[in-house]
Write a protein that holds these residues in place. Structure first.
Motif, PDB file in Angstrom:
ATOM      1  N   GLY A  61       0.791  -1.226   0.000  1.00 49.73           N
ATOM      2  CA  GLY A  61       0.000   0.000   0.000  1.00 49.73           C
ATOM      3  C   GLY A  61       0.826   1.281   0.000  1.00 49.73           C
ATOM      4  O   GLY A  61       0.298   2.360  -0.242  1.00 49.73           O
ATOM      5  N   LEU A  62       2.123   1.170   0.259  1.00 46.35           N
ATOM      6  CA  LEU A  62       2.989   2.350   0.284  1.00 46.35           C
ATOM      7  C   LEU A  62       3.427   2.785  -1.111  1.00 46.35           C
ATOM      8  O   LEU A  62       4.034   3.835  -1.271  1.00 46.35           O
ATOM      9  N   GLY A  63       3.144   1.983  -2.116  1.00 48.20           N
ATOM     10  CA  GLY A  63       3.605   2.300  -3.474  1.00 48.20           C
ATOM     11  C   GLY A  63       4.986   1.731  -3.695  1.00 48.20           C
ATOM     12  O   GLY A  63       5.300   0.626  -3.260  1.00 48.20           O
ATOM     13  N   LYS A  64       5.848   2.510  -4.345  1.00 53.01           N
ATOM     14  CA  LYS A  64       7.209   2.059  -4.626  1.00 53.01           C
ATOM     15  C   LYS A  64       7.993   2.030  -3.314  1.00 53.01           C
ATOM     16  O   LYS A  64       8.210   3.060  -2.685  1.00 53.01           O
ATOM     17  N   ALA A  65       8.391   0.828  -2.895  1.00 54.98           N
ATOM     18  CA  ALA A  65       9.073   0.675  -1.605  1.00 54.98           C
ATOM     19  C   ALA A  65      10.303  -0.206  -1.755  1.00 54.98           C
ATOM     20  O   ALA A  65      10.336  -1.112  -2.581  1.00 54.98           O
ATOM     21  N   ARG A  66      11.296   0.089  -0.947  1.00 57.69           N
ATOM     22  CA  ARG A  66      12.507  -0.723  -0.848  1.00 57.69           C
ATOM     23  C   ARG A  66      12.634  -1.121   0.612  1.00 57.69           C
ATOM     24  O   ARG A  66      12.543  -0.278   1.505  1.00 57.69           O
ATOM     25  N   CYS A  67      12.849  -2.409   0.851  1.00 63.04           N
ATOM     26  CA  CYS A  67      12.909  -2.924   2.213  1.00 63.04           C
ATOM     27  C   CYS A  67      14.322  -3.350   2.589  1.00 63.04           C
ATOM     28  O   CYS A  67      15.046  -3.907   1.766  1.00 63.04           O
ATOM     29  N   VAL A  68      14.678  -3.095   3.832  1.00 62.30           N
ATOM     30  CA  VAL A  68      15.954  -3.530   4.386  1.00 62.30           C
ATOM     31  C   VAL A  68      15.666  -4.179   5.737  1.00 62.30           C
ATOM     32  O   VAL A  68      14.665  -3.890   6.375  1.00 62.30           O
ATOM     33  N   TYR A  69      16.537  -5.095   6.140  1.00 65.21           N
ATOM     34  CA  TYR A  69      16.365  -5.710   7.442  1.00 65.21           C
ATOM     35  C   TYR A  69      17.720  -5.940   8.074  1.00 65.21           C
ATOM     36  O   TYR A  69      18.746  -5.909   7.407  1.00 65.21           O
ATOM     37  N   GLU A  70      17.690  -6.180   9.378  1.00 63.08           N
ATOM     38  CA  GLU A  70      18.921  -6.414  10.121  1.00 63.08           C
ATOM     39  C   GLU A  70      19.586  -7.669   9.561  1.00 63.08           C
ATOM     40  O   GLU A  70      18.939  -8.687   9.369  1.00 63.08           O
ATOM     41  N   PHE A  71      20.883  -7.583   9.302  1.00 59.60           N
ATOM     42  CA  PHE A  71      21.598  -8.694   8.691  1.00 59.60           C
ATOM     43  C   PHE A  71      22.624  -9.231   9.670  1.00 59.60           C
ATOM     44  O   PHE A  71      23.411  -8.480  10.236  1.00 59.60           O
ATOM     45  N   ASN A  72      22.603 -10.535   9.892  1.00 61.03           N
ATOM     46  CA  ASN A  72      23.604 -11.177  10.745  1.00 61.03           C
ATOM     47  C   ASN A  72      23.981 -12.519  10.120  1.00 61.03           C
ATOM     48  O   ASN A  72      23.515 -12.861   9.045  1.00 61.03           O
ATOM     49  N   SER A  73      24.808 -13.285  10.791  1.00 60.49           N
ATOM     50  CA  SER A  73      25.279 -14.544  10.204  1.00 60.49           C
ATOM     51  C   SER A  73      24.137 -15.525   9.954  1.00 60.49           C
ATOM     52  O   SER A  73      24.151 -16.275   8.980  1.00 60.49           O
TER      53      SER A  73
END
Length: 85
Positions: A51-63
């Motif tokens: 619903g936000l339209g054009k979106a790019r997602c990131v998340y916490e990255f670990n091993s």
């Protein structure tokens, strides 16, 4: 503003997912959600992000994230793992 990208950050925990969306135009926080880390919660979160339209997602990255990204989750034994590709 039609070409604006909304940035979505996710902090994933065993019990919940904390999500914040930030306007790509102004850099201001638009929304903040806490969603249960369940199938239904993830489906609801996907609908909100859509619903936000054009979106790019990131998340916490670990091993552990790296292992999940590199190997198929459907393997029952480590020697049967193959790179996702």
């Amino acid at each position: 503003m039609q070409d604006s990208t909304t940035w979505v950050g996710m902090d994933v925990h065993k019990g919940n997912i904390v999500t914040v969306s930030i306007s790509g135009d102004s850099g201001t926080v638009m929304t903040c959600w806490e969603t249960p880390n369940t199938t239904k919660g993830k489906e609801r979160l996907a609908g909100r992000i859509t619903g936000l339209g054009k979106a790019r997602c990131v998340y916490e990255f670990n091993s552990l994230s790296l292992i999940s990204a590199l190997f198929s989750p459907v393997c029952s034994q480590p020697d049967q793992m193959s790179p996702v590709g």
